[in-house]
Design an enzyme around this catalytic site. Structure first.
Site, mmCIF file in Angstrom:
data_model
loop_
_atom_site.group_PDB
_atom_site.id
_atom_site.type_symbol
_atom_site.label_atom_id
_atom_site.label_comp_id
_atom_site.label_asym_id
_atom_site.label_seq_id
_atom_site.Cartn_x
_atom_site.Cartn_y
_atom_site.Cartn_z
ATOM 1 N N ARG A 58 0.819 -1.217 0.000
ATOM 2 C CA ARG A 58 0.000 0.000 0.000
ATOM 3 C C ARG A 58 0.856 1.271 0.000
ATOM 4 O O ARG A 58 0.459 2.289 -0.564
ATOM 5 C CB ARG A 58 -0.946 -0.007 1.202
ATOM 6 C CG ARG A 58 -2.058 -1.036 1.036
ATOM 7 C CD ARG A 58 -2.998 -1.088 2.214
ATOM 8 N NE ARG A 58 -4.158 -1.909 1.889
ATOM 9 C CZ ARG A 58 -5.170 -2.130 2.701
ATOM 10 N NH1 ARG A 58 -5.169 -1.589 3.903
ATOM 11 N NH2 ARG A 58 -6.188 -2.877 2.332
ATOM 12 N N LYS A 77 -19.119 -18.261 -0.187
ATOM 13 C CA LYS A 77 -20.558 -18.030 -0.063
ATOM 14 C C LYS A 77 -21.168 -17.266 -1.222
ATOM 15 O O LYS A 77 -20.641 -16.251 -1.655
ATOM 16 C CB LYS A 77 -20.836 -17.272 1.238
ATOM 17 C CG LYS A 77 -20.517 -18.077 2.492
ATOM 18 C CD LYS A 77 -20.874 -17.295 3.732
ATOM 19 C CE LYS A 77 -20.688 -18.148 4.990
ATOM 20 N NZ LYS A 77 -21.042 -17.398 6.206
ATOM 21 N N GLY A 124 -10.103 -9.592 -1.256
ATOM 22 C CA GLY A 124 -9.027 -10.062 -0.377
ATOM 23 C C GLY A 124 -8.385 -11.377 -0.747
ATOM 24 O O GLY A 124 -7.166 -11.470 -0.910
ATOM 25 N N GLY A 164 -13.201 -4.207 0.202
ATOM 26 C CA GLY A 164 -14.586 -3.774 0.356
ATOM 27 C C GLY A 164 -14.979 -2.701 -0.639
ATOM 28 O O GLY A 164 -16.090 -2.710 -1.184
#
Length: 395
Positions: free
Chosen positions: A35, A197, A353, A376
């Site tokens: 980052r 999921k 992620g 996100g």
């Protein structure tokens, strides 16, 4: 869309929201500087213009002031990456911070203390944002990882810089890359969605069906689709309450002319461990006591063919339990396929992620077109949401 290139920063102080929420070890050393490296081009451009940089970031989720979350721990690493000295002030607002910013000379860099030492940051407090705004002449948002949060430093502060706000290089690249997948990408467009999921990807699937030609559904979420269609999945992960939704997604895709590709075979294991017994089975014929943990050889070949036919590729989520070496093969082969397609001229965006972790772990980082820095934030972009941090600059 205003970027750094729309400004000359000579003798200007740039107040830059960066995302330096980096992992530290027990000695407070940075273990992954990605980052910081990603923010470097924006910072260097401003310094080369003859400007100075005031960096603001959060680190972790502190409850008030906690030394373990102090940004002073990363100052030396930031200096190493940038190749310039980085000054530090143990406040981010108030007289001490304002004095440190005021005496900053062109070519110098100042890092403020952790924004989240103040609860006003995450509350999006206007007074706190106004205090931050006093530190710089031009506001630059280069923190995609927090662009989906309406925090003081990512969104609210922008209102105090009417015509003096812009996107940093990193954030501009993120917006451009997602735009290529969602709007301007050359067809055929392929989305690869994996992970455990269906529920975590529903809104993404529903939003991208109008924009893609092919959808590969891999990882644990594939079993919900298989079981919904009457297959036997043994002990494989499944969201029984999402089976009706899975059938509805299949119908929507068919109506929109989107081809869905679900694994036809799997590596099945008799235990969720690296040294379990394994066998290759058809995905809809897994006996009780066995669970699918990776894409099988026929599925990998099928996915390879789809990838090679695609011109724009989004990859979000692994094809198996890649954290265990025995079950990483499907994810690695998919990475190889995407790397090959990219080399042949396709545009490939990796985000989320687990996919980013897999890409780094298996050395694909420089073999795809772009690796997103915001988990996100990217997912919310793919869901079709306008991110507050982006809207604040465009406003």
């Amino acid at each position: 869309m205003k970027t750094l290139n729309d400004f000359n920063f000579e003798n200007k102080k740039a107040l830059i929201r960066v995302d330096f929420n980096v992992p530290l070890n027990e000695n407070f050393e940075v273990t992954d500087a990605t980052r910081i490296i990603s923010a470097k081009p924006s910072i260097i451009k401003i310094l080369e213009d003859g400007g100075s940089c005031i960096l603001m970031s959060h680190l972790g989720r502190p409850k008030g002031v906690q030394d373990e979350f102090s940004l002073r721990h990363i100052v030396n690493k930031v200096a190493d990456v940038l190749g310039v000295e980085v000054k530090f002030v143990d406040q981010c607002v108030g007289e001490k911070a304002e004095a440190a910013a005021a005496c900053l000379e062109p070519g110098q860099v100042l890092m403020l203390e952790n924004l989240r030492f103040h609860k006003e940051e995450t509350a999006g407090d206007t007074t706190f944002a106004e205090q931050l705004s006093k530190l710089g002449d031009i506001y630059v948002n280069d923190a995609f990882g927090t662009a989906h949060r309406a925090h003081a430093s990512t969104t609210i502060v922008a209102q105090f810089f009417e015509n003096k706000k812009c996107f940093g290089n990193l954030l501009a690249q993120e917006i451009e890359s997602i735009g290529k997948v969602m709007e301007t990408g050359e067809k055929p467009v392929l989305a690869v969605l994996g992970g455990a999921k269906v529920s975590s990807k529903i809104t993404i699937i529903e939003n991208i069906l109008d924009k893609i030609d092919h959808l590969i559904i891999g990882g644990g979420m594939a079993f919900t689709f298989v079981k919904a269609q009457g297959g036997n999945i043994g002990n494989s992960i499944c969201e029984d309450d999402k089976m009706a939704l899975a059938l509805d997604i299949l119908k929507q895709a068919k109506d929109k002319g989107v081809q869905i590709h679900i694994p036809v075979d799997v590596i099945a294991a008799d235990d969720f461990s690296n040294d379990a017994n394994t066998q290759i089975l058809d995905i809809n014929e897994i006996p009780d006591g066995w669970e699918g943990v990776d894409a099988g050889p026929r599925s990998r070949q099928q996915f390879h063919d789809v990838v090679m036919d695609s011109k724009t590729i989004l990859w979000n989520g692994p094809l198996g339990v890649f954290e265990m070496e025995s079950f990483a093969g499907g994810t690695i082969e998919l990475g190889n396929s995407i790397a090959e397609a990219t080399k042949n001229g396709a545009f490939s965006l990796v985000g989320g992620g687990d996919s980013v972790a897999a890409v780094k772990q298996f050395g694909f980082e420089n073999k795809v077109s772009y690796v997103s820095t915001g988990g996100g934030a990217m997912l919310e972009s793919l869901e079709g949401k306008t991110l507050p941090g982006i809207a604040a600059i465009l406003d």
